[in-house]
Design a protein around this motif. Structure first.
Motif, PDB file in Angstrom:
ATOM      1  N   MET A 134      -7.170 -67.207  -6.742  1.00  0.00           N
ATOM      2  CA  MET A 134      -7.818 -66.590  -5.589  1.00  0.00           C
ATOM      3  C   MET A 134      -6.798 -66.351  -4.482  1.00  0.00           C
ATOM      4  O   MET A 134      -5.991 -67.225  -4.174  1.00  0.00           O
ATOM      5  CB  MET A 134      -8.935 -67.487  -5.048  1.00  0.00           C
ATOM      6  N   LYS A 135      -6.828 -65.163  -3.902  1.00  0.00           N
ATOM      7  CA  LYS A 135      -5.913 -64.821  -2.831  1.00  0.00           C
ATOM      8  C   LYS A 135      -6.360 -65.453  -1.518  1.00  0.00           C
ATOM      9  O   LYS A 135      -7.556 -65.526  -1.218  1.00  0.00           O
ATOM     10  CB  LYS A 135      -5.828 -63.305  -2.657  1.00  0.00           C
ATOM     11  N   THR A 136      -5.393 -65.908  -0.741  1.00  0.00           N
ATOM     12  CA  THR A 136      -5.660 -66.468   0.579  1.00  0.00           C
ATOM     13  C   THR A 136      -4.576 -65.989   1.536  1.00  0.00           C
ATOM     14  O   THR A 136      -3.415 -65.789   1.131  1.00  0.00           O
ATOM     15  CB  THR A 136      -5.658 -68.005   0.551  1.00  0.00           C
ATOM     16  N   GLU A 145     -10.114 -61.670   2.446  1.00  0.00           N
ATOM     17  CA  GLU A 145     -10.075 -62.855   1.605  1.00  0.00           C
ATOM     18  C   GLU A 145     -10.153 -64.085   2.506  1.00  0.00           C
ATOM     19  O   GLU A 145      -9.989 -63.984   3.722  1.00  0.00           O
ATOM     20  CB  GLU A 145      -8.789 -62.882   0.772  1.00  0.00           C
ATOM     21  N   THR A 178     -13.760 -67.655   6.289  1.00  0.00           N
ATOM     22  CA  THR A 178     -14.029 -66.651   5.263  1.00  0.00           C
ATOM     23  C   THR A 178     -14.195 -65.278   5.911  1.00  0.00           C
ATOM     24  O   THR A 178     -14.407 -65.173   7.129  1.00  0.00           O
ATOM     25  CB  THR A 178     -15.313 -66.994   4.494  1.00  0.00           C
TER      26      THR A 178
END
Length: 304
Positions: free
Chosen positions: A1-3, A114, A218
């Motif tokens: 998952m991209k952050t 993201e 988020t």
């Protein structure tokens, strides 16, 4: 998952005086505080850096740090300007600064899609906060209104050279944030801490958990900021040129209304920064000690 790591760097640091404090070198190789935050974030697993700056800072900012960081990870820019307001609102002619951290992060809408971690540009947070925030974002990826806040211990965040403002946190038995009380004039008081106002000091628990504007959020939070900004502006008196739309206030409102949950993840790391010009020698010494202890190496990004 991209952050993503989102760095708020649009402020000019008026209390520092005589320059742009976010761009002051503090490391042995001319590194600035942002270098260490970016290093620690990449090491923790974040994939991209988003800088929030003012357009008049763009040239110097890119030359001092942006172009270097673009060589090691994806970089994007968001611009915070005091004139950038919702339809129907105009900026008072006498207002000198943008509208605070809420407006700063709102400028990322459409750029950040993201989960992300927000930090201040001129704060050193230590490594632990980045690790726990990244792990939280990954493990709660499907919970759009569940956030986290690395919680610092008040006594680990005070300046030796004057009062500071901190969001003093109320945390319930489940470790969730219940409220953030913005508290000004926090100073060291012997081995403890106090709130200083008009020369009078009122003791405060030095082990209180405080917010250092390090929030794991988020993309849904950006929509909340967009909805709340016009309401904030509409609530201001016509001659109010100083009020700010602040992240802790927005998050506090979401908690109180049941819109969001914020897990507080305590960290024992020591914060330091250059709130005042007199802070800089101590910050330079602190980084020298971190190098001597092996926390960082000469080629800062070699392990990132």
């Amino acid at each position: 998952m991209k952050t993503s790591l989102v760095i708020m760097a649009a402020g000019i640091g008026s209390r520092f005086g005589g320059g742009i404090k976010q761009l002051e070198p503090v490391g042995p190789g001319g590194e600035i505080i942002m270098d260490y935050s970016i290093h620690d974030a990449l090491e923790a697993g974040f994939d991209r850096v988003v800088f929030i700056i003012r357009r008049d800072l763009e040239k110097d900012f890119r030359e001092i740090i942006g172009e270097r960081i673009e060589k090691i990870c994806p970089v994007a820019y968001a611009f915070q300007e005091k004139e950038d307001l919702p339809a129907g609102f105009t900026c008072p002619a006498d207002r000198k600064k943008p509208w605070g951290t809420g407006q700063a992060v709102l400028s990322c809408r459409g750029i950040v899609n993201e989960p992300f971690l927000v930090i201040n540009a001129d704060d050193y947070y230590g490594k632990e906060g980045f690790r726990i925030a990244h792990d939280f974002l990954v493990s709660h990826a499907d919970e759009e209104n569940t956030f986290c806040m690395p919680g610092f211990i008040l006594k680990n965040t005070l300046s030796e050279n004057g009062g500071v403002s901190r969001g003093v946190c109320q945390v319930n038995a489940a470790g969730e944030l219940e409220a953030v009380v913005e508290t000004h004039g926090l100073v060291r008081d012997g081995e403890g801490a106090a709130v200083e106002k008009e020369g009078v000091r009122t003791p405060i628990d030095p082990n209180s958990i405080v917010s250092m504007n390090m929030w794991a959020l988020t993309p849904a939070f950006l929509d909340e900021l967009a909805a709340g900004f016009p309401k904030f502006l509409a609530s201001l008196a016509p001659d109010d040129i100083k009020s700010e739309y602040l992240l802790p206030g927005v998050i506090d409102s979401m908690i109180r209304s049941g819109k969001a949950r914020v897990q507080v993840l305590p960290t024992t790391d020591h914060w330091f920064g250059v709130t005042y010009r007199e802070d800089k020698p101590a910050v330079v010494q602190a980084f020298a000690e971190l190098y001597a202890a092996g926390v960082y190496q000469k080629d800062l990004y070699a392990r990132s």
